[in-house]
Design a protein around this motif. Structure first.
Motif, short mmCIF file in Angstrom:
data_model
loop_
_atom_site.label_atom_id
_atom_site.label_comp_id
_atom_site.label_asym_id
_atom_site.label_seq_id
_atom_site.Cartn_x
_atom_site.Cartn_y
_atom_site.Cartn_z
N ALA A 109 0.83 -1.21 0.00
CA ALA A 109 0.00 0.00 0.00
C ALA A 109 0.86 1.26 0.00
N VAL A 110 1.95 1.24 0.76
CA VAL A 110 2.85 2.40 0.78
C VAL A 110 3.46 2.60 -0.60
N PHE A 111 3.97 1.53 -1.20
CA PHE A 111 4.57 1.64 -2.53
C PHE A 111 3.54 2.05 -3.58
N ALA A 112 2.33 1.53 -3.48
CA ALA A 112 1.29 1.90 -4.44
C ALA A 112 0.96 3.38 -4.33
N GLY A 113 0.88 3.89 -3.11
CA GLY A 113 0.61 5.32 -2.93
C GLY A 113 1.71 6.19 -3.49
N ILE A 114 2.94 5.76 -3.32
CA ILE A 114 4.08 6.53 -3.84
C ILE A 114 4.11 6.46 -5.36
N LEU A 115 3.94 5.26 -5.91
CA LEU A 115 4.06 5.08 -7.36
C LEU A 115 2.96 5.79 -8.14
N THR A 116 1.79 6.00 -7.54
CA THR A 116 0.73 6.71 -8.26
C THR A 116 1.08 8.17 -8.51
N GLU A 117 1.98 8.73 -7.72
CA GLU A 117 2.34 10.14 -7.87
C GLU A 117 3.62 10.37 -8.66
N LEU A 118 4.32 9.31 -9.00
CA LEU A 118 5.54 9.48 -9.79
C LEU A 118 5.21 9.67 -11.25
N GLU A 119 5.98 10.51 -11.91
CA GLU A 119 5.78 10.72 -13.33
C GLU A 119 6.32 9.53 -14.10
N SER A 120 5.81 9.34 -15.28
CA SER A 120 6.29 8.26 -16.13
C SER A 120 7.75 8.52 -16.48
N GLY A 121 8.59 7.51 -16.29
CA GLY A 121 10.00 7.65 -16.60
C GLY A 121 10.79 8.35 -15.52
N ALA A 122 10.29 8.35 -14.30
CA ALA A 122 10.97 9.07 -13.22
C ALA A 122 12.31 8.45 -12.88
N PHE A 123 12.50 7.18 -13.19
CA PHE A 123 13.73 6.51 -12.84
C PHE A 123 14.67 6.28 -14.03
N THR A 124 14.34 6.86 -15.16
CA THR A 124 15.22 6.70 -16.32
C THR A 124 16.44 7.60 -16.16
N VAL A 125 17.56 7.12 -16.64
CA VAL A 125 18.82 7.84 -16.49
C VAL A 125 19.32 8.25 -17.88
N GLY A 126 19.71 9.49 -18.01
CA GLY A 126 20.34 9.96 -19.23
C GLY A 126 19.39 10.42 -20.31
N GLU A 127 18.10 10.30 -20.14
CA GLU A 127 17.15 10.78 -21.13
C GLU A 127 16.59 12.11 -20.68
N GLU A 128 16.57 13.05 -21.61
CA GLU A 128 16.03 14.38 -21.28
C GLU A 128 15.09 14.84 -22.34
#
Length: 64
Positions: free
Chosen positions: A45-64
Motif C-alpha cells: 500500500a505504501v509503494f502503491a501510494g508513492i508510485l501513483t504520484e511518480l511521473e512516467s519515466g521518473a527513474f530513467t537515467v540519461g534521457e532528457e
C-alpha cells in the motif's frame, strides 16, 4: 485528504501494527503468519501510494 496520502498513511499504520505482531508472536505461529501477510500488504500500500504520484519515466537515467 488526497487518495495517495491516504494509501501511504494507511499502509504505514498497517505495517507498524504488523511489525509489532510479528515481534510479539512466536515464530511460525498463526498470528505471526498473519503479521507477515499484513506487513506485505502494508508495504504494498505504501509503494502503491508513492508510485501513483511518480511521473512516467521518473527513474530513467540519461534521457532528457
Amino acid at each position: 485528504m488526497e487518495r495517495f496520502v491516504q494509501s501511504i498513511v494507511a499502509g504505514g499504520v498497517v505495517l507498524v501494527g504488523a511489525c509489532w505482531l510479528v515481534a510479539l508472536a512466536e515464530s511460525g505461529s498463526a498470528p505471526w503468519l498473519v503479521g507477515v501477510a499484513l506487513a506485505l500488504l502494508g508495504t504494498g500500500a505504501v509503494f502503491a501510494g508513492i508510485l501513483t504520484e511518480l511521473e512516467s519515466g521518473a527513474f530513467t537515467v540519461g534521457e532528457e
